[in-house]
Design an enzyme around this catalytic site. Sequence first.
Site, PDB file in Angstrom:
ATOM      1  N   CYS A  91       0.834  -1.211   0.000  1.00 42.87           N
ATOM      2  CA  CYS A  91       0.000   0.000   0.000  1.00 42.87           C
ATOM      3  C   CYS A  91       0.865   1.257   0.000  1.00 42.87           C
ATOM      4  CB  CYS A  91      -0.958  -0.018   1.182  1.00 42.87           C
ATOM      5  SG  CYS A  91      -0.194  -0.332   2.792  1.00 42.87           S
ATOM      6  N   ASN A  92       1.951   1.261   0.757  1.00 42.10           N
ATOM      7  CA  ASN A  92       2.861   2.401   0.732  1.00 42.10           C
ATOM      8  C   ASN A  92       3.517   2.533  -0.635  1.00 42.10           C
ATOM      9  OD1 ASN A  92       2.338   2.790   3.478  1.00 42.10           O
ATOM     10  ND2 ASN A  92       4.134   1.634   4.126  1.00 42.10           N
TER      11      ASN A  92
END
Length: 347
Positions: A154-155
Site C-alpha cells: 500500500c505504501n
Amino acid sequence: MKRADLMQNIAILGASGYTGAELIRLIAVHPSMRIAALAANSKAGQSMAEVFPHLRHLDLPGLVTIDEIDFSGIDLCFCALPHATSQEVIAGLPKDLRIVDLSADFRLRDPEAYAKWYGNPHAALECQAEAVYGLTEFYRDDIRAARLVAGTGCNAATGQYALRPLIAGGLIDLDEIIIDLKTGVSGAGRSLKENLLHAELSEGAAAYGVGGTHRHLAEFDQEFSAIAGRPVKVQFTPHLLPANRGILATVYVKGDPRKVHGALHGAYAEETFLEVLPFGQVPSTRHIRGSNFCHIGVTGDRIEGRAIVIAALDNLTKGSSGQALQNANLMLGLDETAGLMAPPVFP
C-alpha cells in the site's frame, strides 16, 4: 454467452483479516461476482457474522480451512494471507486457477531481492516467475492476460502514483527524491501487537522502518529503476498514525512544479480512480476514506526549482483490496470499475 455475462464464483483465503473483510465488503455489491468460499484456518467453523459483525446482513458461506474448498468450481481466488504462508498455499493450488495475491510474496521479480528483504529464500519460484505486478494503471494489459497477479504494497502504490510519470518524463532529479509517508494502523494487520494497543498508539505518532529498512523500498527500487533504466534509490520514511485507515505521502522532488503537475495531470486524465487536483490544492485522507480513489496534489516550494507532490489513498481499498478487485475485474474480462465506484465515506 460471454464470460463477462456470467456470475463469477470467488474464493477468499484469509477472510478473517482486514483485507479479507474489505474484499467481502466490496464484492457484496459487485454485479458479476458471488462469494462461493471463505477460508480462515484459525477461525474455521465460525460464521462471518461472528468474526466481523458488520457483515452479518450478508448471506455468506461459513469459514472453512483451505483444504476443505473445492476449487473446481472457483473462477478466481483472492489470497489474503501473510507473506511466506501465501507462497506455500499458492504453490499447492490448481495450476489453472486465476489468483490475486495480496501478500508480498510475488511482488519482487528477483528471488535474491526477495530473500534479502524478507529474510528467507522464496519457496515457490515457478509461481514467482509468472506473477504480474499488480499496479493496475501501469500493468493493465499484462494483468488481463495473467493467471497470478501480485498486489502491491500500500505504501509502495502511493509513492508510485506520485512519482512514476515524473521519472518516465525525466522531469525530476532522480538522486533527490524524498518520500515522507503517514499511514493508518490497519496496514499492520489484525493480529495482536503490543505497539498497536490503544494505550500505546493513540495520541501519538512515530516513525518506523527508518534508515532504509522498510520492505516496500524493494518495490520502489525495482519499479523506479526499471522506468529510469538505471538504479534509483529514494529516501523513504513511513510514520504510524493513530487512525484506522488512510495513507498520506508527501514527496519532495527537484523539478519545475508546473511541469510536474502537468505531467501527472496528463498521465492520469483518463484514469477513473486517480484524481489530480488543481495546482496548489492538496489532498486529505478524509476525502478518500473507504474508497478506491487516489487524490494527488502538487504545489511549489519557497525554494525555486522544488516541487511537493502529495498523494492520499485508503490503504485497505486502493492500496490493497480495492486494487485486488480492480485487477480481478480485468482478469475475468469484466468492467474494471465494477464494485468500486462507491464514493468515499465522509465525515
